[in-house]
Write an enzyme that holds these catalytic residues in place. Structure first.
Site, PDB file in Angstrom:
ATOM      1  N   ASN A 189       0.560  -1.162   0.224  1.00  0.00           N
ATOM      2  CA  ASN A 189       0.016  -0.054   0.226  1.00  0.00           C
ATOM      3  C   ASN A 189       1.275   1.396   0.367  1.00  0.00           C
ATOM      4  OD1 ASN A 189      -2.388  -1.281   0.224  1.00  0.00           O
ATOM      5  ND2 ASN A 189      -2.048  -1.831   2.514  1.00  0.00           N
ATOM      6  N   TYR A 208      -0.497   9.881   6.827  1.00  0.00           N
ATOM      7  CA  TYR A 208       1.201   9.758   5.632  1.00  0.00           C
ATOM      8  C   TYR A 208       1.486  10.842   4.979  1.00  0.00           C
ATOM      9  CZ  TYR A 208       0.318   4.561   7.154  1.00  0.00           C
ATOM     10  OH  TYR A 208      -0.442   3.731   7.629  1.00  0.00           O
ATOM     11  N   ASN A 219      10.670  -0.329   5.223  1.00  0.00           N
ATOM     12  CA  ASN A 219       9.052   0.422   5.564  1.00  0.00           C
ATOM     13  C   ASN A 219       7.895  -1.004   4.974  1.00  0.00           C
ATOM     14  OD1 ASN A 219       6.943   0.792   6.557  1.00  0.00           O
ATOM     15  ND2 ASN A 219       7.356   2.872   5.555  1.00  0.00           N
ATOM     16  N   GLU A 279      14.290   0.299  10.394  1.00  0.00           N
ATOM     17  CA  GLU A 279      12.653   0.255   9.995  1.00  0.00           C
ATOM     18  C   GLU A 279      12.722   1.262  10.276  1.00  0.00           C
ATOM     19  OE1 GLU A 279      11.228  -3.041  12.882  1.00  0.00           O
ATOM     20  OE2 GLU A 279       9.291  -2.141  12.443  1.00  0.00           O
ATOM     21  N   HIS A 326       8.972   3.879  10.309  1.00  0.00           N
ATOM     22  CA  HIS A 326       7.281   4.348   9.192  1.00  0.00           C
ATOM     23  C   HIS A 326       7.412   5.779   9.531  1.00  0.00           C
ATOM     24  CE1 HIS A 326       6.519  -0.145  10.882  1.00  0.00           C
ATOM     25  NE2 HIS A 326       7.654   0.042  11.183  1.00  0.00           N
TER      26      HIS A 326
HETATM   27  C1  DQA Z   1       3.888   2.256   8.058  1.00  0.00           C
HETATM   28  C2  DQA Z   1       2.444   2.010   9.410  1.00  0.00           C
HETATM   29  C3  DQA Z   1       1.625   0.804   9.139  1.00  0.00           C
HETATM   30  O1  DQA Z   1       1.240   0.893  10.632  1.00  0.00           O
HETATM   31  C4  DQA Z   1       0.801   0.742   7.956  1.00  0.00           C
HETATM   32  O2  DQA Z   1       0.210  -0.653   8.149  1.00  0.00           O
HETATM   33  C5  DQA Z   1       1.934   1.174   6.871  1.00  0.00           C
HETATM   34  C6  DQA Z   1       2.538   2.108   6.749  1.00  0.00           C
HETATM   35  C7  DQA Z   1       4.375   3.069   7.904  1.00  0.00           C
HETATM   36  O3  DQA Z   1       5.151   3.764   7.788  1.00  0.00           O
HETATM   37  O4  DQA Z   1       3.502   4.661   9.294  1.00  0.00           O
HETATM   38  O5  DQA Z   1       0.934   0.962   6.030  1.00  0.00           O
HETATM   39  O6  DQA Z   1       3.872   1.705   8.227  1.00  0.00           O
END
Ligand code: DQA
Length: 154
Positions: free
Chosen positions: A11, A23, A74, A98, A100
């Protein structure tokens, strides 16, 4: 030149249109361009990869074994579910960050658990797109020699 792989999970190809309150409005191709440019400044060759499929991400990590010196990932929703991606990361003995975009610890409880957190070098969460730059800088810093504080390749 040292090679860094950046993996974006499911996604994240929809960034720009997807839940902007979490986001932001920046698209994935804008993030990728930013990373390639920042990589050049740091003396690193950056390759980016996005997939909506767990197995493709596992295969990409396996193929990268021995060919890359650092990883930024990510894993998106797979962060919270994927033992398979965790196991693949265990194949790599390189700096791994990692990242986010959102602060997962401020969100639903199911996002508080990461299968990657004790496998990666560290986590960056909640700084939006800037987090990707931070992640790349962190990898560069480790590759240069930890504790130099320079965050740049020499
Ligand atoms: C994410 C946070 C995850 O929980 C979520 O499922 C995402 C994006 C972030 O970049 O904040 O798809 O990884």
């Amino acid at each position: 030149m040292k090679q860094i792989l950046v993996i974006h999970g499911p996604n994240l190809n929809m960034l720009g249109k997807r839940e902007p309150e979490h986001y932001g409005r920046v698209t994935l191709s804008e993030i990728d361009d930013l990373l390639v440019r920042r990589g050049r400044e740091l003396g690193l060759l950056v390759e980016t990869f996005q997939s909506n499929h767990e197995g493709e991400i596992v295969s990409k990590i396996q193929a990268a074994m021995g060919n890359i010196q650092g990883l930024v990932i990510n894993p998106a929703a797979y962060t919270h579910t994927s033992v398979a991606i965790r196991d693949a990361l265990l194949l790599l003995e390189i700096p791994m960050v990692e990242i986010h975009l959102s602060n997962v610890y401020k969100r639903e409880p199911f996002r508080h658990h990461s299968y990657m957190r004790d496998v990666v070098t560290g986590q960056i969460t909640g700084f939006g797109v800037y987090g990707y730059t931070m992640a790349l800088d962190a990898v560069a810093n480790i590759l240069q020699g930890p504790d130099t504080g320079k965050g740049k390749m020499g």
